[in-house]
Design an enzyme around this catalytic site. Structure first.
Site, short mmCIF file in Angstrom:
data_model
loop_
_atom_site.label_atom_id
_atom_site.label_comp_id
_atom_site.label_asym_id
_atom_site.label_seq_id
_atom_site.Cartn_x
_atom_site.Cartn_y
_atom_site.Cartn_z
N TYR A 166 0.83 -1.21 0.00
CA TYR A 166 0.00 0.00 0.00
C TYR A 166 0.87 1.26 0.00
O TYR A 166 0.61 2.21 -0.75
CB TYR A 166 -0.91 -0.04 1.23
CG TYR A 166 -1.85 1.12 1.40
CD1 TYR A 166 -2.94 1.29 0.56
CD2 TYR A 166 -1.67 2.03 2.45
CE1 TYR A 166 -3.82 2.35 0.74
CE2 TYR A 166 -2.54 3.08 2.63
CZ TYR A 166 -3.62 3.24 1.77
OH TYR A 166 -4.48 4.29 1.96
N LYS A 170 0.92 4.12 -2.86
CA LYS A 170 0.54 5.49 -2.54
C LYS A 170 1.71 6.46 -2.75
O LYS A 170 1.50 7.64 -3.07
CB LYS A 170 0.01 5.58 -1.12
CG LYS A 170 -1.38 4.95 -0.94
CD LYS A 170 -2.40 5.56 -1.90
CE LYS A 170 -3.82 5.19 -1.53
NZ LYS A 170 -4.80 5.74 -2.50
#
Length: 275
Positions: A166, A170
């Site tokens: 993640y 991001k």
């Protein structure tokens, strides 16, 4: 009262629930016509109905942002329904956490697909319309500013244990943001990111059921945060609490209005003061 987004057309991915829904409602309340997206038809149609009931305009584009043809479908929905594209909010996503030694290739690739590849495809799908519209507007002496807001996370700015997939995705969306700000500046497109800290949604709120899960494209993804872990996290936030979806939407809204016409390539942390 003048609505700041009167006449604008906004696409908001992942807007059937949570933060995305609040972003869509906020943009619609300021006059934007909105294309709503969700994996499931029911929440997407509910958000559409709520916007319409308040006097706004919205249509649904149901489907997974990770489908190869979704970007084209999303943009086509906006053009067919409202005749243009002015605002793109790449919001859809979820987390699928694990420490690196236990993380599967599937977990890694799923996060890159939803948080980085999907926004890239949506922007690519919109590029033809944006280029042609900007050329026409420049020739007519009536330039129009358009807005892209990519949703990032403090995990992508500072890192977070257990979220290598993640955090990498991001961080990648922040890189895409900065590149597109340079590439699309000539078209008068402002491209920015909002990196959320702890926002209280179904993915982050305290879990009454330790085994609570949601279905994402056939995968059972664990949701919720251990109450003590959540309490400890909130204690580290200078404002003393997690943010609300409405507050998260407000941070996105700031990048969509004319007052931000000279702001581009930036990453705004919306995290209650926590670095």
């Amino acid at each position: 009262m003048t609505q700041k987004l009167e006449g604008k057309v906004a696409l908001v991915s992942g807007s059937g629930r949570g933060i995305g829904r609040e972003i869509a409602l906020k943009l619609a309340s300021e006059g934007a016509r909105v294309v709503i997206n969700d994996l499931d038809a029911a929440p997407a149609e509910q958000t559409v109905a709520d916007i319409v009931s308040r006097g706004g305009q919205a249509v649904a584009c149901v489907g997974s942002v990770t489908d190869a043809d979704f970007g084209d479908k999303f943009v086509k929905t906006a053009l067919d329904a409202f005749g243009g594209v002015d605002i793109i909010v790449n919001n859809a996503g979820y987390t699928w956490d694990n420490v690196v030694q236990k993380m599967s290739d599937e977990q890694w690739e799923a996060m890159l697909a939803v948080h980085l590849t999907a926004p890239f495809r949506i922007l690519r799908a919109a590029s033809g319309f944006i280029r042609d519209a900007a050329k026409r507007e420049a020739e007519a002496g009536a330039p129009v500013f358009r807005k892209v807001v990519n949703i990032s996370s403090t995990s992508g700015v500072y890192g977070n244990a257990g979220q290598a997939n993640y955090a990498a995705a991001k961080a990648g969306i922040n890189g895409l943001t900065k590149a597109m700000a340079k590439e699309w500046g000539r078209y008068k497109v402002n491209v920015n990111s909002v990196a959320f800290g702890l926002i209280m949604t179904r993915l982050t709120e305290a879990a009454a059921d330790a085994d609570a899960k949601i279905d994402i494209a056939g995968q059972q993804i664990k949701v919720g945060v251990n109450p003590q872990v959540l309490k400890n996290a909130e204690a580290l936030i200078p404002l003393g609490r997690g943010g609300t979806p409405e507050e998260a939407a407000g941070a996105v809204y700031m990048f969509c209005i004319p007052e931000s016409n000279y702001v581009s390539g930036q990453v705004l942390v919306c995290g209650g003061g926590r670095p």
